[in-house]
Design an enzyme around this catalytic site. Structure first.
Site, PDB file in Angstrom:
ATOM      1  N   GLU A  98       0.845  -1.201   0.000  1.00 37.01           N
ATOM      2  CA  GLU A  98       0.000   0.000   0.000  1.00 37.01           C
ATOM      3  C   GLU A  98       0.882   1.253   0.000  1.00 37.01           C
ATOM      4  O   GLU A  98       2.022   1.224   0.475  1.00 37.01           O
ATOM      5  CB  GLU A  98      -0.903  -0.059   1.248  1.00 37.01           C
ATOM      6  N   ASP A  99       0.361   2.340  -0.557  1.00 34.45           N
ATOM      7  CA  ASP A  99       1.119   3.594  -0.546  1.00 34.45           C
ATOM      8  C   ASP A  99       1.106   4.241   0.832  1.00 34.45           C
ATOM      9  O   ASP A  99       2.129   4.637   1.359  1.00 34.45           O
ATOM     10  CB  ASP A  99       0.579   4.572  -1.616  1.00 34.45           C
ATOM     11  N   ASP A 102      -3.779   5.560   6.371  1.00 29.72           N
ATOM     12  CA  ASP A 102      -4.227   6.792   7.021  1.00 29.72           C
ATOM     13  C   ASP A 102      -5.245   6.402   8.102  1.00 29.72           C
ATOM     14  O   ASP A 102      -4.848   5.999   9.192  1.00 29.72           O
ATOM     15  CB  ASP A 102      -4.824   7.677   5.912  1.00 29.72           C
ATOM     16  N   PHE A 151      -1.107  16.171   3.979  1.00 26.74           N
ATOM     17  CA  PHE A 151      -1.502  15.529   2.734  1.00 26.74           C
ATOM     18  C   PHE A 151      -0.326  15.527   1.762  1.00 26.74           C
ATOM     19  O   PHE A 151       0.189  16.572   1.383  1.00 26.74           O
ATOM     20  CB  PHE A 151      -2.719  16.209   2.107  1.00 26.74           C
ATOM     21  N   ARG A 164       1.228  11.785  -9.450  1.00 27.84           N
ATOM     22  CA  ARG A 164       1.652  10.404  -9.173  1.00 27.84           C
ATOM     23  C   ARG A 164       3.045  10.116  -9.728  1.00 27.84           C
ATOM     24  O   ARG A 164       3.745   9.238  -9.253  1.00 27.84           O
ATOM     25  CB  ARG A 164       0.672   9.409  -9.802  1.00 27.84           C
TER      26      ARG A 164
HETATM   27  P1  IMP Z   1      -7.338   5.226   4.582  1.00 25.87           P
HETATM   28  O1  IMP Z   1      -8.426   4.312   4.129  1.00 25.87           O
HETATM   29  O2  IMP Z   1      -7.905   6.439   5.320  1.00 25.87           O
HETATM   30  O3  IMP Z   1      -6.262   4.539   5.393  1.00 25.87           O
HETATM   31  O4  IMP Z   1      -6.697   5.888   3.320  1.00 25.87           O
HETATM   32  C1  IMP Z   1      -5.885   5.228   2.523  1.00 25.87           C
HETATM   33  C2  IMP Z   1      -5.923   5.730   1.104  1.00 25.87           C
HETATM   34  O5  IMP Z   1      -6.228   7.123   1.008  1.00 25.87           O
HETATM   35  C3  IMP Z   1      -4.538   5.552   0.544  1.00 25.87           C
HETATM   36  O6  IMP Z   1      -4.460   4.329  -0.131  1.00 25.87           O
HETATM   37  C4  IMP Z   1      -4.401   6.732  -0.371  1.00 25.87           C
HETATM   38  O7  IMP Z   1      -4.859   6.392  -1.658  1.00 25.87           O
HETATM   39  C5  IMP Z   1      -5.307   7.795   0.190  1.00 25.87           C
HETATM   40  N1  IMP Z   1      -4.536   8.769   0.999  1.00 25.87           N
HETATM   41  C6  IMP Z   1      -4.492   8.889   2.341  1.00 25.87           C
HETATM   42  N2  IMP Z   1      -3.676   9.888   2.723  1.00 25.87           N
HETATM   43  C7  IMP Z   1      -3.166  10.398   1.578  1.00 25.87           C
HETATM   44  C8  IMP Z   1      -2.229  11.463   1.295  1.00 25.87           C
HETATM   45  O8  IMP Z   1      -1.687  12.149   2.183  1.00 25.87           O
HETATM   46  N3  IMP Z   1      -1.965  11.674  -0.007  1.00 25.87           N
HETATM   47  C9  IMP Z   1      -2.512  10.942  -1.030  1.00 25.87           C
HETATM   48  N4  IMP Z   1      -3.373   9.952  -0.809  1.00 25.87           N
HETATM   49  C10 IMP Z   1      -3.705   9.690   0.479  1.00 25.87           C
HETATM   50 MG    MG Z   2      -4.407   4.159  -2.251  1.00 21.41          MG
END
Ligand code: IMP
Ligand code: MG
Length: 177
Positions: A98-99, A102, A151, A164
């Site tokens: 995963e990237d 959050d 962010f 990207r």
């Molecule tokens: P989560 O479900 O809140 O953990 O969010 C995860 C997804 O939200 C990641 O796979 C990213 O695609 C996107 N995301 C969360 N934070 C960022 C950020 O700071 N920049 C870009 N994408 C983010």
């Molecule tokens: Mg993602």
């Protein structure tokens, strides 16, 4: 159009060094197992491509797409998994790449999906971890960098599908959002 960032958070060479370290650790943890490495599209594409090249063990790869609904910079918790998989999951050791983790909703949904498909073992490798915003009990097994609640874009990550392709990770200026 020029890029307008507040700052570069993680430089290209710092990412490269860390990805090699993660690759070594993962290779030594999976020496005796057949591993299936999953790229979570689109955000983890660059990290995934570099990480698998730093592995010294033979692996299979596959792809999955996740989309979440929410505001432009945060997730609502509703995550849709769009299955593109062609490899068998049942009985497999799986590593999700995963990237960024959050809130944790996205990775938790994908983890549950692989467990439901009968994977033997599912672990998570994330490039970035933003623990301040966690709303689930997810703890990545491998993590490149822990970052503050900002962010970020670049190295696979987007804002409105842009940025990207940057080889480094940057924080966007407020005016760009
Ligand atoms: P989560 O479900 O809140 O953990 O969010 C995860 C997804 O939200 C990641 O796979 C990213 O695609 C996107 N995301 C969360 N934070 C960022 C950020 O700071 N920049 C870009 N994408 C983010
Ligand atoms: Mg993602």
């Amino acid at each position: 159009m020029a890029f307008d960032f507040e700052k570069i958070l993680i430089e290209k060479h710092t990412i490269e060094k860390r990805v090699i370290e993660l690759g070594k650790k993962i290779s030594s943890d999976y020496t005796d197992k057949e591993l299936l490495v999953i790229c979570i599209l689109k955000g983890s594409i660059l990290f995934f491509a570099d990480l698998i090249r730093s592995l010294s063990i033979p692996v299979k790869i596959d792809f999955i797409k996740a989309s979440s609904y929410g505001t432009r910079t945060s997730t609502s918790g509703e995550v849709k998994v769009n299955d593109l998989l062609s490899e068998k999951i049942k009985g497999q050791s799986v590593l999700l790449v995963e990237d960024i983790v959050d809130s944790g909703f996205t990775i938790k949904r994908i983890l549950d999906f692989f467990m439901e498909q009968g994977a033997a073992d599912v672990r998570v490798c994330t490039l970035l971890d933003k623990p301040d915003r966690r709303a689930t009990d997810i703890k990545p097994d491998y993590s490149g960098f822990t970052i503050p609640d900002e962010f970020v874009v670049g190295y696979g990550m987007d804002f409105d599908q842009k940025y990207r392709n940057l080889p480094y990770i940057a924080v966007l200026k407020e005016t760009e959002k």
